[in-house]
Design a protein around this motif. Structure first.
Motif, PDB file in Angstrom:
ATOM      1  N   ILE A 293     -14.911 -20.773  27.977  1.00  0.00           N
ATOM      2  CA  ILE A 293     -13.572 -20.770  28.570  1.00  0.00           C
ATOM      3  C   ILE A 293     -12.996 -22.180  28.625  1.00  0.00           C
ATOM      4  N   SER A 294     -13.801 -23.152  29.024  1.00  0.00           N
ATOM      5  CA  SER A 294     -13.304 -24.526  29.125  1.00  0.00           C
ATOM      6  C   SER A 294     -12.981 -25.096  27.742  1.00  0.00           C
ATOM      7  N   ALA A 295     -13.738 -24.701  26.723  1.00  0.00           N
ATOM      8  CA  ALA A 295     -13.462 -25.175  25.361  1.00  0.00           C
ATOM      9  C   ALA A 295     -12.121 -24.666  24.859  1.00  0.00           C
ATOM     10  N   GLU A 296     -11.765 -23.460  25.224  1.00  0.00           N
ATOM     11  CA  GLU A 296     -10.492 -22.878  24.792  1.00  0.00           C
ATOM     12  C   GLU A 296      -9.314 -23.417  25.594  1.00  0.00           C
ATOM     13  N   SER A 297      -9.550 -23.757  26.851  1.00  0.00           N
ATOM     14  CA  SER A 297      -8.435 -24.116  27.735  1.00  0.00           C
ATOM     15  C   SER A 297      -7.745 -25.409  27.327  1.00  0.00           C
ATOM     16  N   VAL A 298      -8.474 -26.317  26.653  1.00  0.00           N
ATOM     17  CA  VAL A 298      -7.857 -27.582  26.270  1.00  0.00           C
ATOM     18  C   VAL A 298      -6.687 -27.366  25.319  1.00  0.00           C
ATOM     19  N   LYS A 299      -6.683 -26.250  24.600  1.00  0.00           N
ATOM     20  CA  LYS A 299      -5.595 -25.962  23.662  1.00  0.00           C
ATOM     21  C   LYS A 299      -4.278 -25.716  24.374  1.00  0.00           C
ATOM     22  N   THR A 300      -4.323 -25.338  25.638  1.00  0.00           N
ATOM     23  CA  THR A 300      -3.093 -25.005  26.357  1.00  0.00           C
ATOM     24  C   THR A 300      -2.302 -26.236  26.772  1.00  0.00           C
ATOM     25  N   HIS A 301      -2.969 -27.385  26.864  1.00  0.00           N
ATOM     26  CA  HIS A 301      -2.252 -28.585  27.316  1.00  0.00           C
ATOM     27  C   HIS A 301      -2.351 -29.749  26.328  1.00  0.00           C
ATOM     28  N   ASN A 302      -2.989 -29.522  25.177  1.00  0.00           N
ATOM     29  CA  ASN A 302      -3.034 -30.518  24.102  1.00  0.00           C
ATOM     30  C   ASN A 302      -3.569 -31.881  24.542  1.00  0.00           C
ATOM     31  N   GLY A 303      -4.451 -31.878  25.536  1.00  0.00           N
ATOM     32  CA  GLY A 303      -5.073 -33.119  25.981  1.00  0.00           C
ATOM     33  C   GLY A 303      -4.255 -33.939  26.949  1.00  0.00           C
ATOM     34  N   PHE A 304      -3.108 -33.409  27.402  1.00  0.00           N
ATOM     35  CA  PHE A 304      -2.266 -34.167  28.329  1.00  0.00           C
ATOM     36  C   PHE A 304      -2.626 -33.931  29.793  1.00  0.00           C
ATOM     37  N   ASN A 305      -3.546 -33.046  30.068  1.00  0.00           N
ATOM     38  CA  ASN A 305      -4.080 -32.851  31.419  1.00  0.00           C
ATOM     39  C   ASN A 305      -5.533 -33.303  31.409  1.00  0.00           C
ATOM     40  N   LEU A 306      -5.812 -34.401  32.094  1.00  0.00           N
ATOM     41  CA  LEU A 306      -7.174 -34.934  32.105  1.00  0.00           C
ATOM     42  C   LEU A 306      -8.147 -34.007  32.816  1.00  0.00           C
ATOM     43  N   TYR A 307      -7.623 -33.149  33.697  1.00  0.00           N
ATOM     44  CA  TYR A 307      -8.489 -32.256  34.466  1.00  0.00           C
ATOM     45  C   TYR A 307      -8.603 -30.895  33.782  1.00  0.00           C
ATOM     46  N   ASN A 308      -9.076 -30.919  32.535  1.00  0.00           N
ATOM     47  CA  ASN A 308      -9.170 -29.695  31.755  1.00  0.00           C
ATOM     48  C   ASN A 308     -10.039 -28.646  32.439  1.00  0.00           C
ATOM     49  N   MET A 309     -11.143 -29.070  33.045  1.00  0.00           N
ATOM     50  CA  MET A 309     -12.047 -28.129  33.700  1.00  0.00           C
ATOM     51  C   MET A 309     -11.362 -27.441  34.881  1.00  0.00           C
ATOM     52  N   GLY A 310     -10.368 -28.104  35.459  1.00  0.00           N
ATOM     53  CA  GLY A 310      -9.637 -27.509  36.573  1.00  0.00           C
ATOM     54  C   GLY A 310      -8.833 -26.293  36.151  1.00  0.00           C
ATOM     55  N   PHE A 311      -8.257 -26.358  34.935  1.00  0.00           N
ATOM     56  CA  PHE A 311      -7.519 -25.194  34.452  1.00  0.00           C
ATOM     57  C   PHE A 311      -8.467 -24.047  34.135  1.00  0.00           C
ATOM     58  N   ALA A 312      -9.582 -24.365  33.459  1.00  0.00           N
ATOM     59  CA  ALA A 312     -10.571 -23.327  33.158  1.00  0.00           C
ATOM     60  C   ALA A 312     -11.108 -22.712  34.442  1.00  0.00           C
ATOM     61  N   GLY A 313     -11.395 -23.562  35.425  1.00  0.00           N
ATOM     62  CA  GLY A 313     -11.876 -23.068  36.708  1.00  0.00           C
ATOM     63  C   GLY A 313     -10.848 -22.220  37.427  1.00  0.00           C
ATOM     64  N   GLY A 314      -9.579 -22.607  37.304  1.00  0.00           N
ATOM     65  CA  GLY A 314      -8.525 -21.837  37.951  1.00  0.00           C
ATOM     66  C   GLY A 314      -8.393 -20.435  37.388  1.00  0.00           C
ATOM     67  N   VAL A 315      -8.546 -20.325  36.067  1.00  0.00           N
ATOM     68  CA  VAL A 315      -8.496 -19.007  35.422  1.00  0.00           C
ATOM     69  C   VAL A 315      -9.647 -18.131  35.914  1.00  0.00           C
ATOM     70  N   VAL A 316     -10.864 -18.681  35.887  1.00  0.00           N
ATOM     71  CA  VAL A 316     -12.030 -17.917  36.332  1.00  0.00           C
ATOM     72  C   VAL A 316     -11.899 -17.562  37.814  1.00  0.00           C
ATOM     73  N   ALA A 317     -11.487 -18.534  38.630  1.00  0.00           N
ATOM     74  CA  ALA A 317     -11.390 -18.304  40.077  1.00  0.00           C
ATOM     75  C   ALA A 317     -10.346 -17.252  40.420  1.00  0.00           C
ATOM     76  N   THR A 318      -9.250 -17.228  39.668  1.00  0.00           N
ATOM     77  CA  THR A 318      -8.207 -16.223  39.929  1.00  0.00           C
ATOM     78  C   THR A 318      -8.730 -14.823  39.645  1.00  0.00           C
ATOM     79  N   VAL A 319      -9.458 -14.676  38.544  1.00  0.00           N
ATOM     80  CA  VAL A 319     -10.061 -13.378  38.221  1.00  0.00           C
ATOM     81  C   VAL A 319     -11.076 -12.981  39.286  1.00  0.00           C
ATOM     82  N   LEU A 320     -11.913 -13.925  39.695  1.00  0.00           N
ATOM     83  CA  LEU A 320     -12.935 -13.635  40.700  1.00  0.00           C
ATOM     84  C   LEU A 320     -12.317 -13.295  42.050  1.00  0.00           C
ATOM     85  N   ALA A 321     -11.267 -14.015  42.424  1.00  0.00           N
ATOM     86  CA  ALA A 321     -10.642 -13.774  43.727  1.00  0.00           C
ATOM     87  C   ALA A 321     -10.112 -12.353  43.831  1.00  0.00           C
ATOM     88  N   THR A 322      -9.489 -11.877  42.746  1.00  0.00           N
ATOM     89  CA  THR A 322      -8.989 -10.496  42.779  1.00  0.00           C
ATOM     90  C   THR A 322     -10.152  -9.506  42.845  1.00  0.00           C
TER      91      THR A 322
END
Length: 433
Positions: A178-207
């Motif tokens: 998931i984290s490897a794929e997420s970098v494509k969404t921001h083209n390297g302009f978000n240094l906190y790439n793992m935060g986006f991957a974590g947010g996706v997983v956490a949103t699914v888990l929270a529901t």
């Protein structure tokens, strides 16, 4: 310990610095609160739900928090050494960032199952674990998902704790992909790439947690009144790192050939760091070696000063924000690209009638610097706009995952990039990013 001995002196220096700092923090923790209270507080930290926002200084006290920071930092450093990895911007960043988040949300209990999960993934795909070490260290963005199950207090601990550990194995197993794929969404302009991957997983888990009847209740535990102690600690770390950056040579062949004085060589590297946008992956250590320590020291001191000038508290999350700024001084951040972001974030608070000194707001200001590459690539005006937008998005987006994602600002930053990059291309006359 074969890998330990294979590291040459210059290669081991960044790791030795981390070991010394963490041992000093451990000693300071025992001095601050005494052994008995430190251990009791550490036990409270381990057994906390750790969901956003759970300030470990509030939960366990300064001594116990420093003990947790030390153990987390030492564990990460030893793992890098055991894997035989040479120092680089990414692993220097990962250790210091892990130490930062050990002030809130990440502890030795809820990080280990996630790390093991990444190791299981590496075994499954028949990759060396050294290829996935970064994910193994930063997957702890989802540490609260383990503690939330293990200590929810609904069923017996004999059920909850094994269930939490099993969840950690599962999350760690899926996270590298998931984290490897997420970098494509921001083209390297978000240094906190793992935060986006974590947010996706956490949103699914929270529901999923809600549907299963698992109570997910965001927390709001903030410490206060520790500004003198924490400011002295942070400025001391800045001073130590600055001295290393100024006076210690990396002893590379090129340095020996030209016989440059370390201070001149490293200051020149520090100046050149500011010529980079910081877009992922811009590894300052590979390019400028010990010059990163001057950069890291400046960022740490700058972040601390911003908090004090605004009259905010150096709470656990605020200290994490400062150490994260410092951590990325080896991989993407410098004073030139973080300053416009912070200005924009502060302006956003004033424009929205928010108090920038409020705990939640000062944390958003500090973590907004994950967008530094935007300012580095497109200039300070776009950096100010990015910082302005980040605070607006970060204020509300955490509700999607109910506080299960520690790197929530990284999650928010990706949405800012996805919105802002296409807009920038309009004014840049179609310039590609």
């Amino acid at each position: 310990m074969r890998n330990f001995h294979n590291l040459r002196k210059r290669e081991f220096m960044p790791f030795s610095l981390m070991i010394c700092v963490n041992l000093a923090l451990l000693a300071l923790g025992f001095i601050a609160d005494g052994p008995a209270e430190t251990w009791a507080g550490f036990t409270r930290i381990i057994q906390s739900r750790s969901i956003l926002v759970t300030d470990y200084i509030y939960i366990g006290g300064i001594g116990a928090t420093l003990m947790n920071v030390s153990i987390v930092g030492l564990a990460c450093t030893v793992m890098l050494i055991r894997l035989g990895l040479k120092p680089g911007g990414a692993n220097v960043m990962a250790v210091w960032m892990s130490m930062g988040f050990a002030f809130f949300g990440k502890n030795v209990f809820n990080m280990i199952p996630l790390t093991i999960g990444v190791w299981l993934y590496s075994r499954y795909v028949k990759h060396p674990f050294s290829q996935h070490y970064l994910g193994a260290m930063l997957v702890s963005t989802l540490s609260p998902t383990i503690s939330e199950i293990a200590f929810m207090g609904v069923y017996s601990r004999f059920i909850e704790i094994p269930a939490g550990i099993a969840m950690g194995f599962f999350i760690g197993f899926i996270f590298p992909v998931i984290s490897a794929e997420s970098v494509k969404t921001h083209n390297g302009f978000n240094l906190y790439n793992m935060g986006f991957a974590g947010g996706v997983v956490a949103t699914v888990l929270a529901t999923g947690y809600r549907n299963l009847g698992i109570p997910v209740r965001p927390a709001s535990y903030w410490s206060s009144g520790n500004n003198v102690f924490m400011a002295a600690l942070l400025y001391s770390i800045s001073a130590l790192v600055l001295l290393i950056g100024l006076f210690f040579d990396s002893t590379t062949k090129s340095a020996k050939k030209h016989k440059k004085e370390p201070i001149l060589k490293n200051l020149r590297g520090f100046r050149r760091i500011h010529g980079h946008s910081g877009r992922l992956l811009t590894d300052y250590y590979q390019m400028y070696e010990n010059s990163i320590y001057i950069n890291m020291a400046c960022l740490c001191a700058f972040g601390t000063t911003i908090v004090l000038i605004l009259g905010a508290q150096l709470s656990g999350p605020a200290v994490a924000g400062i150490l994260t700024m410092m951590a990325f001084g080896s991989l993407g951040k410098h004073m030139r690209n973080v300053t416009p972001i912070i200005i924009g974030a502060i302006l956003s608070d004033f424009a929205n009638n928010l108090d920038p000194a409020a705990p939640v707001n000062i944390v958003a200001i500090l973590f907004s610097t994950g967008l530094a590459p935007l300012a580095g690539a497109y200039g300070p005006i776009w950096g100010i706009i990015a910082g302005f937008l980040h605070v607006n998005v970060a204020t509300y987006i955490g509700s999607l995952n109910s506080g299960l994602n520690l790197y929530n600002n990284g999650f928010a930053a990706t949405f800012v990039v996805m919105f802002l990059l296409p807009v920038i291309t309009i004014f840049k006359k179609g310039e590609k990013y």
